[in-house]
Scaffold this motif. Structure first.
Motif, mmCIF file in Angstrom:
data_model
loop_
_atom_site.group_PDB
_atom_site.id
_atom_site.type_symbol
_atom_site.label_atom_id
_atom_site.label_comp_id
_atom_site.label_asym_id
_atom_site.label_seq_id
_atom_site.Cartn_x
_atom_site.Cartn_y
_atom_site.Cartn_z
ATOM 1 N N VAL A 1 -1.836 3.024 5.935
ATOM 2 C CA VAL A 1 -0.538 2.362 6.054
ATOM 3 C C VAL A 1 -0.109 2.330 7.516
ATOM 4 O O VAL A 1 0.443 1.336 7.997
ATOM 5 N N MET B 1 0.815 -1.184 0.000
ATOM 6 C CA MET B 1 0.000 0.000 0.000
ATOM 7 C C MET B 1 0.869 1.262 0.000
ATOM 8 O O MET B 1 0.388 2.332 -0.326
ATOM 9 N N ARG B 2 2.116 1.098 0.358
ATOM 10 C CA ARG B 2 3.018 2.245 0.346
ATOM 11 C C ARG B 2 3.243 2.773 -1.070
ATOM 12 O O ARG B 2 3.387 3.974 -1.266
ATOM 13 N N VAL B 3 3.269 1.862 -2.024
ATOM 14 C CA VAL B 3 3.469 2.292 -3.413
ATOM 15 C C VAL B 3 2.303 3.159 -3.865
ATOM 16 O O VAL B 3 2.500 4.228 -4.465
ATOM 17 N N VAL C 1 0.611 -4.655 7.962
ATOM 18 C CA VAL C 1 1.325 -4.545 6.687
ATOM 19 C C VAL C 1 0.793 -5.607 5.724
ATOM 20 O O VAL C 1 0.827 -6.801 6.027
ATOM 21 N N GLU D 1 1.847 -7.357 -0.058
ATOM 22 C CA GLU D 1 2.573 -6.708 -1.156
ATOM 23 C C GLU D 1 3.619 -5.711 -0.665
ATOM 24 O O GLU D 1 4.480 -5.301 -1.425
ATOM 25 N N ASP D 2 3.553 -5.315 0.615
ATOM 26 C CA ASP D 2 4.549 -4.393 1.166
ATOM 27 C C ASP D 2 5.671 -5.111 1.911
ATOM 28 O O ASP D 2 6.632 -4.477 2.317
ATOM 29 N N ARG D 3 5.556 -6.417 2.110
ATOM 30 C CA ARG D 3 6.591 -7.169 2.823
ATOM 31 C C ARG D 3 7.596 -7.749 1.839
ATOM 32 O O ARG D 3 7.229 -8.305 0.810
ATOM 33 N N THR E 1 2.477 6.548 -2.206
ATOM 34 C CA THR E 1 3.530 7.368 -2.806
ATOM 35 C C THR E 1 3.085 7.924 -4.160
ATOM 36 O O THR E 1 3.343 9.094 -4.477
#
Length: 125
Positions: free
Chosen positions: A53, A1-3, A58, A61-63, A6
């Motif tokens: 986030v 989810m960070r992508v 987490v 997909e973010d790990r 961003t």
């Protein structure tokens, strides 16, 4: 989810920079407000994603060490094939035409759209 967060942050920053440049060059009010709305909408989604986030666990997909089995399972419930969206669109179109023709037609169109919307919600279950 960070992508995703961003990307939406970059979108908001892009619209803010473009709006500032547009105002500096001497842009008109309509263009400035449209760029400002683009910044606001991108910022709203970016803030929502960054808060998500921070508060939720987490996602796989973010790990970095995630495996395919981490994301296995039920994705969600989806509506099967349905003609109801066409009924909703037709009812909304009749309701909008009813704003010009008369309130009786707007009421009929709104009721038709609500009937199909209710059916669509019931079809999911």
């Amino acid at each position: 989810m960070r992508v995703e967060a961003t990307i939406w942050t970059a979108t908001a920053v892009f619209f803010a920079a473009l709006a500032a440049l547009y105002v500096a060059v001497g842009g008109e009010a309509a263009g400035t407000s449209l760029l400002g709305i683009g910044f606001a909408f991108g910022g709203i989604i970016a803030v929502w994603l960054w808060r998500r986030v921070r508060t939720e666990p987490v996602p796989p997909e973010d790990r970095a060490a995630a495996d395919m089995s981490d994301d296995a399972g039920s994705v969600g419930t989806f509506v099967v094939e349905s003609w109801r969206p066409i009924g909703i669109a037709a009812g909304a179109a009749v309701a909008l035409v009813g704003l010009v023709v008369g309130p009786w037609l707007a009421i009929i169109g709104a009721l038709f759209a609500m009937f199909h919307l209710t059916g669509l919600v019931r079809d999911v279950r």
